[in-house]
Design a protein around this motif. Structure first.
Motif, PDB file in Angstrom:
ATOM      1  N   LYS A 329      -5.134   2.616  -4.172  1.00 46.21           N
ATOM      2  CA  LYS A 329      -5.834   1.851  -5.213  1.00 46.21           C
ATOM      3  C   LYS A 329      -5.806   2.668  -6.508  1.00 46.21           C
ATOM      4  N   PRO A 330      -5.650   1.992  -7.664  1.00 51.10           N
ATOM      5  CA  PRO A 330      -5.493   2.730  -8.924  1.00 51.10           C
ATOM      6  C   PRO A 330      -6.809   3.285  -9.448  1.00 51.10           C
ATOM      7  N   GLU A 331      -6.691   4.285 -10.318  1.00 50.60           N
ATOM      8  CA  GLU A 331      -7.839   4.849 -11.030  1.00 50.60           C
ATOM      9  C   GLU A 331      -7.426   5.151 -12.460  1.00 50.60           C
ATOM     10  N   VAL A 332      -8.362   5.044 -13.378  1.00 53.19           N
ATOM     11  CA  VAL A 332      -8.088   5.338 -14.790  1.00 53.19           C
ATOM     12  C   VAL A 332      -8.024   6.844 -14.975  1.00 53.19           C
ATOM     13  N   ILE A 333      -6.917   7.308 -15.586  1.00 56.38           N
ATOM     14  CA  ILE A 333      -6.777   8.754 -15.804  1.00 56.38           C
ATOM     15  C   ILE A 333      -6.812   9.135 -17.290  1.00 56.38           C
ATOM     16  N   SER A 355     -11.627 -10.909 -13.148  1.00 51.70           N
ATOM     17  CA  SER A 355     -10.341 -10.771 -12.455  1.00 51.70           C
ATOM     18  C   SER A 355     -10.546  -9.971 -11.175  1.00 51.70           C
ATOM     19  N   GLY A 356      -9.812 -10.314 -10.127  1.00 46.32           N
ATOM     20  CA  GLY A 356      -9.919  -9.595  -8.856  1.00 46.32           C
ATOM     21  C   GLY A 356      -8.767  -8.639  -8.613  1.00 46.32           C
ATOM     22  N   HIS A 357      -7.950  -8.393  -9.640  1.00 51.10           N
ATOM     23  CA  HIS A 357      -6.790  -7.506  -9.498  1.00 51.10           C
ATOM     24  C   HIS A 357      -7.248  -6.062  -9.305  1.00 51.10           C
ATOM     25  N   PRO A 358      -6.530  -5.269  -8.498  1.00 51.29           N
ATOM     26  CA  PRO A 358      -6.920  -3.864  -8.291  1.00 51.29           C
ATOM     27  C   PRO A 358      -7.025  -3.072  -9.585  1.00 51.29           C
ATOM     28  N   ILE A 359      -6.151  -3.334 -10.554  1.00 50.59           N
ATOM     29  CA  ILE A 359      -6.230  -2.623 -11.833  1.00 50.59           C
ATOM     30  C   ILE A 359      -7.523  -3.005 -12.546  1.00 50.59           C
ATOM     31  N   ALA A 360      -7.901  -4.295 -12.460  1.00 54.49           N
ATOM     32  CA  ALA A 360      -9.145  -4.748 -13.073  1.00 54.49           C
ATOM     33  C   ALA A 360     -10.337  -4.024 -12.458  1.00 54.49           C
ATOM     34  N   GLU A 361     -10.344  -3.901 -11.124  1.00 49.15           N
ATOM     35  CA  GLU A 361     -11.438  -3.217 -10.443  1.00 49.15           C
ATOM     36  C   GLU A 361     -11.527  -1.756 -10.864  1.00 49.15           C
TER      37      GLU A 361
END
Length: 603
Positions: A329-333, A355-361
């Motif tokens: 799962k992605p994380e903001v860096i 939005s339910g997209h992983p990037i959105a989360e």
């Protein structure tokens, strides 16, 4: 239940018969010391009681044309009786009965983990669909909702839909401390719900739970024998007939040369008994099963002893990146420009709330604050989102959608009426255990490599952060398989992965390890070992268990061969009586081997 009672009753009968034979032997020896002729009756009764299984098995072996250990014991007992030494005959039979009892006890202990796991399997579940009903776990379908009260065992695998509780997962993951579970968390059949009420949506039916997989893996593990086990069996098949031949020559040649027949026949019988390979044959399988049991208790499922053996000699461990070294799962860096970070994240999180997209989360989680109202929200599938905030339209998404230029890696661009406002950079979050496992493997002298379908730049960054020795990026599944096959010159190769695309590489490696929670069904089926809890540090524990197991096997085998050869030499020159050959060369060695092997499970 019937089988368990029968097994328990059989064990009890064996113990009683062994106790009776020992008592008869002791009485016979005491009467013989007193010079009573009745001693022969007690000694003969001890022979019959101790040999009630041994002698029929020997006769059956002879009729089938096989030369087994039971035949060796029968010949030794007949020889001792023929020489008029009933005490020796009784001692040999009783001591061998004890040795067999110890061997069977070892196997029962080694496989007892399967029985204890089966007892963990709940029989019923509280199903909540359309009202509360108690149903057999086999009747509950995937997607059903079940309720679990405090103190109850969770009956099926699933995801928590309501409630919070502490759950003891030690039976599945090996973790001794309870874990807190809440909505969205996964729970496993056979684990204990401690203090809260949970509602769980079933994700695996009764025959497909993780617990069922553990039971089946441990049950079938002994069917796949290691290279060392196969060698020991071949060695024993040559060793026993060879020593038996030497025993025959020991009896014949000196007698032909004028030696005393009784003396040399007796020495030949001693040598024959020493040739029994019982301790040698059980030295490896008991240790292997004990090692696999120790691994299973820590949430590591090994499908066969050959893979436990190979892990002790691992030369290079190859990791898939996504879902294995990373969480998937992605994380903001990073946010650019940094001085406008809060503003950019606030607008982006407000847009992504719907939005339910992983990037959105990941963006919403990174911001963590109060979001703004969005009107006229629009989602552009595969590209991004847009909407009005305080009367201003913002667009968040791919560089192409927002009107910016891609600069590499995973990134989303935020644009307003006047163009690009900022860039949010993301990456797949790296597991906390990834760096620790590569460091420990390096300390053990084991090389590490990371393989990924991501770009070379992304691969280089992740490899540098976790400390992998080597990496390869931009790979297709067949590329991973080709690279692993090319690593054969480095020794035993181990592949760790979780996805469908990892299956060819898992199959190509000497040992394939799958992540149990995130792993795809194909990866789990292809892999030789499964990490139930997706904890990479379990690999270090597995290597430790495998190396300890192999060390104990080497000690067991070496000592057994050394003692038997020493006794063989001493028996020829008449320094070893028949009962010592059994007590030390057979029963004593068996007891030593069994004790050492069973200790592995307590490491």
């Amino acid at each position: 239940m019937g089988c368990e009672c029968s097994s328990s009753s059989s064990d009890g009968n064996e113990t009683l018969i062994m106790a009776a034979s020992i008592a008869l032997l002791a009485a016979g020896i005491l009467l013989e010391i007193q010079g009573s002729m009745i001693s022969i009756l007690f000694l003969f009764a001890a022979i019959v009681a101790a040999g009630y299984r041994i002698f029929p098995a020997a006769v059956r072996s002879v009729l089938r044309g096989h030369f087994t250990v039971h035949v060796v014991i029968l010949i030794a007992v007949i020889g001792a009786i023929a020489l008029g030494d009933y005490t020796e005959a009784a001692l040999v039979t009783v001591l061998y009965q004890i040795a067999e009892y110890l061997e069977e006890y070892a196997h029962r202990r080694s496989h007892r983990s399967v029985e204890s796991l089966i007892k963990l399997r709940p029989r019923t579940a509280r199903v909540l669909n359309g009202g509360e009903r108690i149903m057999g776990v086999e009747e509950v379908e995937e997607g059903s909702t079940i309720g679990v009260k405090p103190g109850e065992t969770i009956p099926l695998d699933g995801n928590v839909t309501r409630g919070t509780s502490q759950v003891d997962q030690s039976t599945i993951t090996g973790e001794s401390l309870p874990v807190t579970v809440g909505e969205g968390d996964e729970v496993f059949a056979g684990t204990q719900n401690l203090d809260g009420y949970l509602e769980v949506r079933v994700t695996r039916t009764a025959g497909a739970t993780v617990l069922e997989g553990v039971i089946e893996t441990v049950r079938r593990a002994s069917l796949r024998r290691s290279r060392r086990e196969r060698f020991i069996e071949r060695f024993a098949s040559i060793y026993t007939p060879t020593v038996t031949g030497l025993a025959a020559l020991t009896a014949i040649i000196p007698v032909l040369a004028g030696g005393d027949p009784i003396t040399w026949i007796y020495r030949a019988l001693v040598l024959l008994v020493i040739s029994c390979p019982c301790a040698l044959l059980i030295s490896t399988p008991v240790a292997m099963v004990s090692g696999m049991t120790a691994a299973a208790r820590r949430g590591i499922l090994v499908k066969g002893s050959e893979f436990l053996e190979k892990m002790a000699s691992a030369g290079c461990i190859i990791f898939d990146k996504t879902g294995t070294l990373t969480e998937g799962k992605p994380e903001v860096i990073a946010v650019e420009p940094e001085e406008r970070r809060d503003e950019i994240l606030r607008i982006a999180a407000s847009l992504e709330m719907k939005s339910g997209h992983p990037i959105a989360e990941a963006i919403v989680e990174s911001y963590g604050g109060r979001t703004l109202d969005v009107t006229d929200f629009r989602s552009i599938p595969g590209r991004g989102v847009s909407g009005y905030i305080d009367g201003v339209r913002y667009t968040l998404g791919s560089p192409e959608l927002a009107g910016g230029e891609a600069t590499g890696g995973t990134e989303v661009h935020l644009a307003g009426p006047d163009g690009i406002i900022g860039i949010i950079r993301l990456r797949d979050s790296i597991r906390g255990s990834a760096g620790r496992i590569t460091e420990r493997l390096r300390e053990r002298g084991i090389g590490t490599m990371m393989l990924t379908g991501d770009s070379e730049d992304t691969a280089a960054a992740v490899a540098a952060e976790i400390g992998a020795d080597e990496y390869r990026g931009g790979l297709l599944p067949e590329d991973k398989m080709r690279i692993i096959r090319g690593l054969n010159s480095r020794g035993i190769t181990v592949m760790v992965g979780d996805g469908v695309n990892d299956a060819p590489a898992l199959a190509a490696a000497d040992v394939g390890i799958a992540m149990g929670v995130r792993g795809s069904d194909v990866a789990l089926e292809t892999a030789d070992i499964t990490l139930v809890e997706d904890d990479l540090e379990r690999i270090d524990e597995l290597i430790d268990i495998s190396r300890r197991t192999m060390d104990i096997i080497r000690v067991n085998t070496g000592l057994t061969v050394a003692v038997k050869l020493s006794l063989a030499v001493l028996s020829v020159i008449g320094l070893v009586p028949l009962w010592v050959a059994v007590a030390v060369g057979d029963m004593g060695l068996s007891l030593f081997v069994i004790t050492g092997s069973l200790l592995i499970a307590r490491v």
